[in-house]
Motif scaffolding. Structure first.
Motif, PDB file in Angstrom:
ATOM      1  N   GLY A   1     -15.495  -8.393  -5.207  1.00 55.61           N
ATOM      2  CA  GLY A   1     -14.400  -8.148  -4.268  1.00 55.61           C
ATOM      3  C   GLY A   1     -13.038  -8.276  -4.929  1.00 55.61           C
ATOM      4  N   LEU A   2     -12.850  -9.360  -5.688  1.00 53.30           N
ATOM      5  CA  LEU A   2     -11.569  -9.550  -6.373  1.00 53.30           C
ATOM      6  C   LEU A   2     -11.356  -8.490  -7.443  1.00 53.30           C
ATOM      7  CD1 LEU A   2     -11.465 -13.438  -6.696  1.00 53.30           C
ATOM      8  CD2 LEU A   2     -10.118 -11.996  -5.166  1.00 53.30           C
ATOM      9  N   ASN A   3     -12.414  -8.148  -8.152  1.00 50.91           N
ATOM     10  CA  ASN A   3     -12.319  -7.132  -9.194  1.00 50.91           C
ATOM     11  C   ASN A   3     -11.902  -5.786  -8.589  1.00 50.91           C
ATOM     12  OD1 ASN A   3     -12.510  -6.007 -11.757  1.00 50.91           O
ATOM     13  ND2 ASN A   3     -14.645  -5.427 -11.455  1.00 50.91           N
ATOM     14  N   ASN A   4     -12.520  -5.397  -7.488  1.00 49.20           N
ATOM     15  CA  ASN A   4     -12.156  -4.141  -6.830  1.00 49.20           C
ATOM     16  C   ASN A   4     -10.721  -4.181  -6.310  1.00 49.20           C
ATOM     17  OD1 ASN A   4     -14.649  -3.005  -7.315  1.00 49.20           O
ATOM     18  ND2 ASN A   4     -15.472  -3.517  -5.297  1.00 49.20           N
ATOM     19  N   LEU A   5     -10.312  -5.315  -5.777  1.00 45.81           N
ATOM     20  CA  LEU A   5      -8.952  -5.455  -5.275  1.00 45.81           C
ATOM     21  C   LEU A   5      -7.932  -5.285  -6.402  1.00 45.81           C
ATOM     22  CD1 LEU A   5      -7.251  -6.156  -2.742  1.00 45.81           C
ATOM     23  CD2 LEU A   5      -7.357  -8.533  -3.508  1.00 45.81           C
ATOM     24  N   VAL A   6      -8.160  -5.928  -7.523  1.00 49.41           N
ATOM     25  CA  VAL A   6      -7.239  -5.832  -8.654  1.00 49.41           C
ATOM     26  C   VAL A   6      -7.220  -4.411  -9.216  1.00 49.41           C
ATOM     27  CG1 VAL A   6      -6.863  -6.593 -11.040  1.00 49.41           C
ATOM     28  CG2 VAL A   6      -7.348  -8.270  -9.267  1.00 49.41           C
ATOM     29  N   MET A   7      -8.390  -3.823  -9.408  1.00 52.74           N
ATOM     30  CA  MET A   7      -8.451  -2.473  -9.978  1.00 52.74           C
ATOM     31  C   MET A   7      -7.778  -1.447  -9.059  1.00 52.74           C
ATOM     32  SD  MET A   7      -9.679  -2.874 -12.907  1.00 52.74           S
ATOM     33  CE  MET A   7     -10.013  -1.221 -13.455  1.00 52.74           C
ATOM     34  N   ASN A   8      -8.016  -1.550  -7.765  1.00 49.88           N
ATOM     35  CA  ASN A   8      -7.366  -0.637  -6.832  1.00 49.88           C
ATOM     36  C   ASN A   8      -5.857  -0.875  -6.771  1.00 49.88           C
ATOM     37  OD1 ASN A   8      -9.694   0.764  -6.159  1.00 49.88           O
ATOM     38  ND2 ASN A   8     -10.189  -0.622  -4.466  1.00 49.88           N
ATOM     39  N   GLY A   9      -5.449  -2.124  -6.931  1.00 46.86           N
ATOM     40  CA  GLY A   9      -4.014  -2.430  -6.985  1.00 46.86           C
ATOM     41  C   GLY A   9      -3.352  -1.812  -8.204  1.00 46.86           C
ATOM     42  N   ILE A  10      -4.047  -1.821  -9.337  1.00 48.25           N
ATOM     43  CA  ILE A  10      -3.514  -1.210 -10.539  1.00 48.25           C
ATOM     44  C   ILE A  10      -3.378   0.298 -10.366  1.00 48.25           C
ATOM     45  CG2 ILE A  10      -4.061  -0.670 -12.960  1.00 48.25           C
ATOM     46  CD1 ILE A  10      -5.275  -3.510 -13.148  1.00 48.25           C
ATOM     47  N   VAL A  11      -4.414   0.908  -9.781  1.00 42.92           N
ATOM     48  CA  VAL A  11      -4.360   2.357  -9.553  1.00 42.92           C
ATOM     49  C   VAL A  11      -3.240   2.702  -8.581  1.00 42.92           C
ATOM     50  CG1 VAL A  11      -5.626   4.319  -8.564  1.00 42.92           C
ATOM     51  CG2 VAL A  11      -6.790   2.741 -10.115  1.00 42.92           C
ATOM     52  N   LEU A  12      -3.144   1.941  -7.499  1.00 43.92           N
ATOM     53  CA  LEU A  12      -2.105   2.203  -6.509  1.00 43.92           C
ATOM     54  C   LEU A  12      -0.725   2.040  -7.107  1.00 43.92           C
ATOM     55  CD1 LEU A  12      -1.418   2.816  -3.558  1.00 43.92           C
ATOM     56  CD2 LEU A  12      -1.492   0.355  -3.127  1.00 43.92           C
ATOM     57  N   SER A  13      -0.507   0.996  -7.889  1.00 40.16           N
ATOM     58  CA  SER A  13       0.811   0.788  -8.497  1.00 40.16           C
ATOM     59  C   SER A  13       1.119   1.875  -9.526  1.00 40.16           C
ATOM     60  CB  SER A  13       0.917  -0.606  -9.124  1.00 40.16           C
ATOM     61  OG  SER A  13      -0.010  -0.731 -10.190  1.00 40.16           O
ATOM     62  N   THR A  14       0.120   2.324 -10.257  1.00 38.03           N
ATOM     63  CA  THR A  14       0.333   3.407 -11.215  1.00 38.03           C
ATOM     64  C   THR A  14       0.734   4.696 -10.497  1.00 38.03           C
ATOM     65  OG1 THR A  14      -1.294   2.450 -12.723  1.00 38.03           O
ATOM     66  CG2 THR A  14      -0.734   4.766 -13.050  1.00 38.03           C
ATOM     67  N   ILE A  15       0.060   5.017  -9.414  1.00 36.04           N
ATOM     68  CA  ILE A  15       0.397   6.212  -8.653  1.00 36.04           C
ATOM     69  C   ILE A  15       1.786   6.081  -8.025  1.00 36.04           C
ATOM     70  CG2 ILE A  15      -0.208   7.543  -6.585  1.00 36.04           C
ATOM     71  CD1 ILE A  15      -3.159   7.005  -7.287  1.00 36.04           C
ATOM     72  N   ALA A  16       2.112   4.901  -7.497  1.00 40.08           N
ATOM     73  CA  ALA A  16       3.408   4.687  -6.849  1.00 40.08           C
ATOM     74  C   ALA A  16       4.536   4.773  -7.869  1.00 40.08           C
ATOM     75  CB  ALA A  16       3.430   3.339  -6.150  1.00 40.08           C
ATOM     76  N   LEU A  17       4.374   4.119  -9.009  1.00 44.75           N
ATOM     77  CA  LEU A  17       5.427   4.151 -10.031  1.00 44.75           C
ATOM     78  C   LEU A  17       5.526   5.530 -10.671  1.00 44.75           C
ATOM     79  CD1 LEU A  17       4.897   0.691 -11.751  1.00 44.75           C
ATOM     80  CD2 LEU A  17       6.759   1.366 -10.228  1.00 44.75           C
ATOM     81  N   GLY A  18       4.410   6.198 -10.831  1.00 48.42           N
ATOM     82  CA  GLY A  18       4.433   7.548 -11.412  1.00 48.42           C
ATOM     83  C   GLY A  18       5.041   8.565 -10.441  1.00 48.42           C
ATOM     84  N   GLY A  19       4.891   8.338  -9.172  1.00 51.20           N
ATOM     85  CA  GLY A  19       5.447   9.251  -8.176  1.00 51.20           C
ATOM     86  C   GLY A  19       6.946   9.123  -8.037  1.00 51.20           C
ATOM     87  N   GLN A  20       7.470   7.975  -8.410  1.00 51.66           N
ATOM     88  CA  GLN A  20       8.920   7.774  -8.301  1.00 51.66           C
ATOM     89  C   GLN A  20       9.562   8.395  -9.501  1.00 51.66           C
ATOM     90  OE1 GLN A  20       9.784   3.654  -7.870  1.00 51.66           O
ATOM     91  NE2 GLN A  20       9.071   3.582  -5.773  1.00 51.66           N
TER      92      GLN A  20
END
Length: 70
Positions: free
Chosen positions: A51-70
């Motif tokens: 659960g924690l591993n999935n949360l961290v990995m999805n957070g990394i993907v989400l932050s990468t997409i958010a920062l890349g979109g800006q």
């Protein structure tokens, strides 16, 4: 538990001669109970880790997409 069962079955004549069937059964039951408790703890640990591993990995993907979109 397998070791206790193997020992009791391989020495069945001795076990029966001393009337220790009940004692052997109790020892086997105790070992199976310990194994069950350890497996439950292992399952909980694996679940928390996944659960924690999935949360961290999805957070990394989400932050990468958010920062890349800006």
């Amino acid at each position: 538990s397998t070791g206790i069962a193997y020992e009791a079955i391989s020495n069945i004549r001795t076990t029966r001669a001393f009337g220790a069937e009940t004692k052997e059964h109790e020892m086997f039951q105790s070992e199976v109970h310990k194994a069950c408790e350890l497996n439950i703890r292992l399952g909980i640990g694996i679940g928390v880790f996944q659960g924690l591993n999935n949360l961290v990995m999805n957070g990394i993907v989400l932050s990468t997409i958010a920062l890349g979109g800006q």
